[in-house]
Design an enzyme around this catalytic site. Structure first.
Site, mmCIF file in Angstrom:
data_model
loop_
_atom_site.group_PDB
_atom_site.id
_atom_site.type_symbol
_atom_site.label_atom_id
_atom_site.label_comp_id
_atom_site.label_asym_id
_atom_site.label_seq_id
_atom_site.Cartn_x
_atom_site.Cartn_y
_atom_site.Cartn_z
ATOM 1 C CG ASN A 103 -1.853 1.193 1.258
ATOM 2 O OD1 ASN A 103 -2.424 1.542 0.225
ATOM 3 N ND2 ASN A 103 -2.038 1.808 2.409
ATOM 4 C CG HIS A 118 -0.689 6.068 4.712
ATOM 5 N ND1 HIS A 118 -2.075 6.021 4.753
ATOM 6 C CD2 HIS A 118 -0.319 6.949 5.665
ATOM 7 C CE1 HIS A 118 -2.506 6.833 5.692
ATOM 8 N NE2 HIS A 118 -1.467 7.414 6.268
ATOM 9 C CB SER A 120 4.890 5.089 4.350
ATOM 10 O OG SER A 120 5.238 6.095 5.264
ATOM 11 C CG ASP A 164 -3.228 3.310 6.911
ATOM 12 O OD1 ASP A 164 -3.227 2.688 5.836
ATOM 13 O OD2 ASP A 164 -4.011 4.243 7.154
HETATM 14 C C1 GAR Z 1 -2.436 8.881 -2.659
HETATM 15 O O1 GAR Z 1 -1.941 10.061 -2.093
HETATM 16 C C2 GAR Z 1 -2.326 7.738 -1.663
HETATM 17 O O2 GAR Z 1 -1.225 7.849 -0.830
HETATM 18 C C3 GAR Z 1 -3.609 7.897 -0.899
HETATM 19 O O3 GAR Z 1 -4.572 8.243 -1.849
HETATM 20 C C4 GAR Z 1 -3.942 8.973 -2.897
HETATM 21 C C5 GAR Z 1 -4.353 8.365 -4.206
HETATM 22 O O4 GAR Z 1 -3.909 9.121 -5.288
HETATM 23 N N1 GAR Z 1 -3.937 6.694 -0.216
HETATM 24 C C6 GAR Z 1 -4.511 6.660 0.976
HETATM 25 O O5 GAR Z 1 -4.824 7.654 1.595
HETATM 26 C C7 GAR Z 1 -4.746 5.271 1.518
HETATM 27 N N2 GAR Z 1 -5.189 5.336 2.865
HETATM 28 P P1 GAR Z 1 -3.931 8.521 -6.761
HETATM 29 O O6 GAR Z 1 -5.342 7.951 -6.992
HETATM 30 O O7 GAR Z 1 -3.694 9.687 -7.644
HETATM 31 O O8 GAR Z 1 -2.890 7.460 -6.877
#
Ligand code: GAR
Length: 212
Positions: A109, A111, A138, A147
């Site tokens: 994942n 995060h 991360s 997480d």
């Molecule tokens: C990213 O910033 C990722 O780290 C976060 O969602 C965004 C997705 O962006 N993930 C979380 O918060 C998971 N808990 P993307 O759709 O443009 O890749």
């Protein structure tokens, strides 16, 4: 080495998916994305997958009575693609014990914080509120605890006085797009494994996350 088969799960824009697609295309990922699944039909990432010629599926979580039923539908779909690694890329659903056990040690994942700081949602707002000097992203192995699985690699950004949640999000995204393909490549090269609840790199347990 045969390319690693990677399934990517998304919920939204899919910019991390795009970084993985680009790394697969230029040969630095060491893997191929065999399928993309979104729990939201409107996720732009589905379009990115189709543009890249990758099978793209929607499994709407709202259509299922509970998490177990949703996870099972996801497991059934994935089984047909035989992924060796499942990469969560902005996938905003918590996966239950059955799913995590089925792909134990094979789920990554991304995060948007320097875990263990700020698990959960609204990480940029919370980082600003806490007045931290460093923030970042991360990549971690997924366990049942939200997480909280072993962290593999992090990238940092310096927080400035003028930062807003939006400016921070933009810089953190840049970090994510750098570190996620790197982590997948390490996994594909078998330099990175998850064993006994820890991340191992080149045969040794990681005492601290790697910094890229
Ligand atoms: C990213 O910033 C990722 O780290 C976060 O969602 C965004 C997705 O962006 N993930 C979380 O918060 C998971 N808990 P993307 O759709 O443009 O890749």
């Amino acid at each position: 080495m045969t390319p690693l088969r990677v399934a990517v799960l998304i919920s939204g824009n899919g910019s991390n998916l795009q970084a993985l697609i680009d790394a697969a295309a230029d040969g630095t990922l060491g893997g191929d994305i065999c399928v993309v699944v979104s729990n939201r039909a409107e996720a732009f990432g589905l379009e990115r997958a189709r543009q890249a010629g990758i099978p793209a599926h929607v499994i709407e979580h709202r259509a299922f009575a509970d998490r177990v039923a949703f996870d099972r539908a996801l497991l059934d779909l994935l089984q047909g693609y035989a992924p060796e690694l499942v990469a969560l890329a902005g996938f905003m659903r918590v996966l239950g014990s059955e799913f995590v056990a089925r792909y134990a040690g094979r789920i990554l994942n991304v995060h948007p914080s320097l875990l263990p700081a700020f698990p959960g949602l609204d990480t940029h707002e919370r980082a600003l509120h806490a007045r931290v000097e460093e923030h970042g992203a991360s990549i971690h192995f997924v366990t049942e605890a939200l997480d909280a699985g072993p962290v593999i690699v992090q990238g940092k950004v310096t927080v400035s006085d003028g930062d807003t949640a939006e400016t921070l999000a933009e810089r953190v995204h840049g970090v994510e797009h750098r570190i996620y393909p790197a982590a997948v490549a390490w996994y594909a090269q078998q330099r990175l494994v998850c064993r006994d609840g820890r991340a191992w790199f080149d045969g040794s347990p990681l005492e601290e996350p790697k910094i890229l």
